[in-house]
Design a protein around this motif. Sequence first.
Motif, short mmCIF file in Angstrom:
data_model
loop_
_atom_site.label_atom_id
_atom_site.label_comp_id
_atom_site.label_asym_id
_atom_site.label_seq_id
_atom_site.Cartn_x
_atom_site.Cartn_y
_atom_site.Cartn_z
N SER A 1 0.82 -1.22 0.00
CA SER A 1 0.00 0.00 0.00
C SER A 1 0.85 1.26 0.00
O SER A 1 0.52 2.25 -0.67
CB SER A 1 -0.92 0.01 1.22
OG SER A 1 -1.83 -1.07 1.20
N TRP A 2 1.95 1.24 0.75
CA TRP A 2 2.80 2.42 0.90
C TRP A 2 3.48 2.84 -0.40
O TRP A 2 3.94 3.98 -0.54
CB TRP A 2 3.88 2.17 1.96
CG TRP A 2 4.89 1.14 1.54
CD1 TRP A 2 4.82 -0.21 1.73
CD2 TRP A 2 6.13 1.38 0.86
NE1 TRP A 2 5.93 -0.83 1.20
CE2 TRP A 2 6.75 0.13 0.66
CE3 TRP A 2 6.77 2.54 0.39
CZ2 TRP A 2 7.99 0.00 0.02
CZ3 TRP A 2 8.00 2.40 -0.25
CH2 TRP A 2 8.59 1.14 -0.42
N CYS B 1 6.91 -5.05 9.16
CA CYS B 1 5.46 -5.06 9.38
C CYS B 1 4.93 -3.68 9.77
O CYS B 1 3.93 -3.20 9.22
CB CYS B 1 5.12 -6.08 10.47
SG CYS B 1 5.65 -7.76 10.13
N THR B 2 5.59 -3.04 10.72
CA THR B 2 5.13 -1.73 11.18
C THR B 2 5.26 -0.69 10.08
O THR B 2 4.41 0.19 9.93
CB THR B 2 5.94 -1.29 12.42
OG1 THR B 2 5.76 -2.26 13.46
CG2 THR B 2 5.49 0.07 12.92
N GLY B 3 6.30 -0.82 9.27
CA GLY B 3 6.52 0.13 8.17
C GLY B 3 5.53 0.02 7.04
O GLY B 3 5.39 0.95 6.23
N SER B 4 4.83 -1.10 6.95
CA SER B 4 3.88 -1.28 5.86
C SER B 4 2.43 -1.40 6.33
O SER B 4 1.51 -1.20 5.55
CB SER B 4 4.23 -2.52 5.04
OG SER B 4 4.23 -3.69 5.84
N MET B 5 2.22 -1.73 7.60
CA MET B 5 0.88 -2.05 8.08
C MET B 5 0.28 -0.99 9.02
O MET B 5 -0.86 -1.15 9.45
CB MET B 5 0.91 -3.39 8.83
CG MET B 5 1.31 -4.56 7.95
SD MET B 5 0.05 -4.92 6.70
CE MET B 5 0.92 -6.15 5.71
N THR B 6 1.02 0.06 9.34
CA THR B 6 0.48 1.11 10.20
C THR B 6 0.62 2.46 9.51
O THR B 6 1.57 2.67 8.73
CB THR B 6 1.21 1.18 11.56
OG1 THR B 6 2.57 1.60 11.36
CG2 THR B 6 1.21 -0.19 12.24
N GLY C 1 3.82 4.27 10.35
CA GLY C 1 4.93 3.52 9.79
C GLY C 1 5.07 3.76 8.30
O GLY C 1 6.18 3.89 7.76
N ILE C 2 3.94 3.83 7.61
CA ILE C 2 3.95 4.10 6.16
C ILE C 2 4.53 5.48 5.87
O ILE C 2 5.27 5.66 4.90
CB ILE C 2 2.52 3.96 5.60
CG1 ILE C 2 2.13 2.47 5.55
CG2 ILE C 2 2.40 4.61 4.22
CD1 ILE C 2 0.70 2.22 5.12
N GLU C 3 4.23 6.44 6.72
CA GLU C 3 4.79 7.79 6.54
C GLU C 3 6.31 7.73 6.55
O GLU C 3 6.98 8.34 5.70
CB GLU C 3 4.29 8.70 7.67
CG GLU C 3 4.86 10.10 7.64
CD GLU C 3 4.44 10.92 8.84
OE1 GLU C 3 5.30 11.61 9.42
OE2 GLU C 3 3.24 10.87 9.20
N SER C 4 6.88 6.99 7.50
CA SER C 4 8.34 6.87 7.59
C SER C 4 8.90 6.09 6.42
O SER C 4 9.97 6.43 5.88
CB SER C 4 8.73 6.18 8.91
OG SER C 4 8.22 6.87 10.03
N THR C 5 8.21 5.03 6.01
CA THR C 5 8.67 4.20 4.90
C THR C 5 8.71 4.99 3.60
O THR C 5 9.68 4.90 2.83
CB THR C 5 7.75 2.97 4.74
OG1 THR C 5 7.79 2.20 5.95
CG2 THR C 5 8.20 2.10 3.58
N THR D 1 5.33 13.99 17.30
CA THR D 1 6.42 13.03 17.09
C THR D 1 6.71 12.95 15.61
O THR D 1 5.79 12.99 14.78
CB THR D 1 6.02 11.63 17.60
OG1 THR D 1 5.48 11.73 18.91
CG2 THR D 1 7.22 10.71 17.63
N MET D 2 7.99 12.82 15.25
CA MET D 2 8.36 12.71 13.85
C MET D 2 9.55 11.75 13.73
O MET D 2 10.49 11.82 14.52
CB MET D 2 8.74 14.07 13.26
CG MET D 2 9.10 14.04 11.78
SD MET D 2 9.68 15.65 11.14
CE MET D 2 8.21 16.65 11.35
N ASP D 3 9.47 10.86 12.75
CA ASP D 3 10.62 10.01 12.47
C ASP D 3 11.72 10.87 11.86
O ASP D 3 11.46 11.73 11.02
CB ASP D 3 10.24 8.89 11.50
CG ASP D 3 11.25 7.76 11.49
OD1 ASP D 3 12.45 8.04 11.27
OD2 ASP D 3 10.85 6.59 11.70
N LEU D 4 12.94 10.63 12.27
CA LEU D 4 14.07 11.42 11.78
C LEU D 4 14.20 11.35 10.26
O LEU D 4 14.58 12.34 9.62
CB LEU D 4 15.36 10.92 12.45
CG LEU D 4 16.67 11.60 12.06
CD1 LEU D 4 16.60 13.10 12.29
CD2 LEU D 4 17.83 10.98 12.86
#
Length: 411
Positions: free
Chosen positions: A156-157, A180-185, A188-192, A400-403
């Motif tokens: 999806s991402w 899993c977290t990078g594609s299923m939340t 997580g998708i935002e960071s991916t 919160t923001m992923d670096l």
Amino acid sequence: DFETLETFGAKDIEDLSWKQLLDFDSCTNCGRCQDQCPAWASGKVLSPRKLIQDMRSYMDYRGAQYNVFGTRTKPAETDKSMITDFVSEEALWSCTTCRACMEVCPVYIEHIDSIVDMRRYLVLEQGSMPDTAMAALQNIEQRGHPWKGTEYSRTSWMDGLNIKTIDVHPKAEILFWVGCTGSMTARGIESTRSMAKVLQKAGIDFAVLGNRETCTGDPARRMGNEYLFQMKAEENISTFETYNIKKIVTTCPHCFNNIKNEYPQLGGNYEVQHYTSFVGELLKQGKLNPKIAFNSKKFTYHDSCYLGRHNGLISEPRNIISSISGLNFVEIENNKSQSACCGAGGGRIWMEEKGKKINHKRIEDFIETGADTLLVSCGFCVQMMDEGIASNNQSNGKNTMDLITLLDKST
């Protein structure tokens, strides 16, 4: 080797290694581990100090029942058990495997190994675990990921990003492991997506597994289902071998730790980097040039346990932060190797938490900095900090923001 084992995990002293038994006897009862433990600090029953002392008491009690002169003849079954009579199940399930206890121990006791070994006995022999932990393990077994009810798929991402899968580009130099977290939340998708765009901006030749990706098995191993961990690990290793994968980059500290440090136990040896080190090299090479300044915002950074303490990646994220011009940055209290845990590790992100939540204590540290944005480099930490900010009624002024997302916005 599950084919030859008669029992799983640790229920008695003979199920423990000589190093674990030495740990129990070596403990000085100084309490440094207890002082650093996020579970203890938030009112949980787990005290690493007490757990090791209780294990020493059991070792003394059980050892006295063995025949003298070192014959090691196993004595008759006793009416007292290691788990429940000496160490409570609640204490074992309270551990986040953050490694703070091990970091400060003056005699190098490895608390986590004993805790996970006893979890293995509970899960694989007794079928005893929190219901929410069981649900996560079932999801991994049945769906290949622990996130029940997600509306996303493994791909999806990728929408609109022109990302190549390994089937389309089998000779890619780098495999981007999404997790899993990078594609299923959603977060997580935002960071991916940010990571993929940064790789594209730097001209990196990469591909992803897409639907061929499945859980690394990290949550299963931490929660005690060693069989499920090995099953997922062997599945992924087989995929890596099929596509002759040599170099892997991931945004997830838990996947990074699992593939880098634990897959070699099953014959899977790869060059694995977390994005904080990989992107740092790109910055040094001049392949990325952050330009946009964030003069109106103040930032701080939370060190993920599985990056900092478990793998020593402390300067790497700060090198990325210092590369962004005009960034108003301040260090948070309890940082670097002494960072406070977010509460998600050890499978705890999928379990109910009693009393004060560990992530809520960490948000208090964030608020004290006066910063607007809490930077992290872990999908678990993003979710835990988001929840903590919302529960503290700080959503209007704090975030919160992923670096990697910050870097994406800066290039």
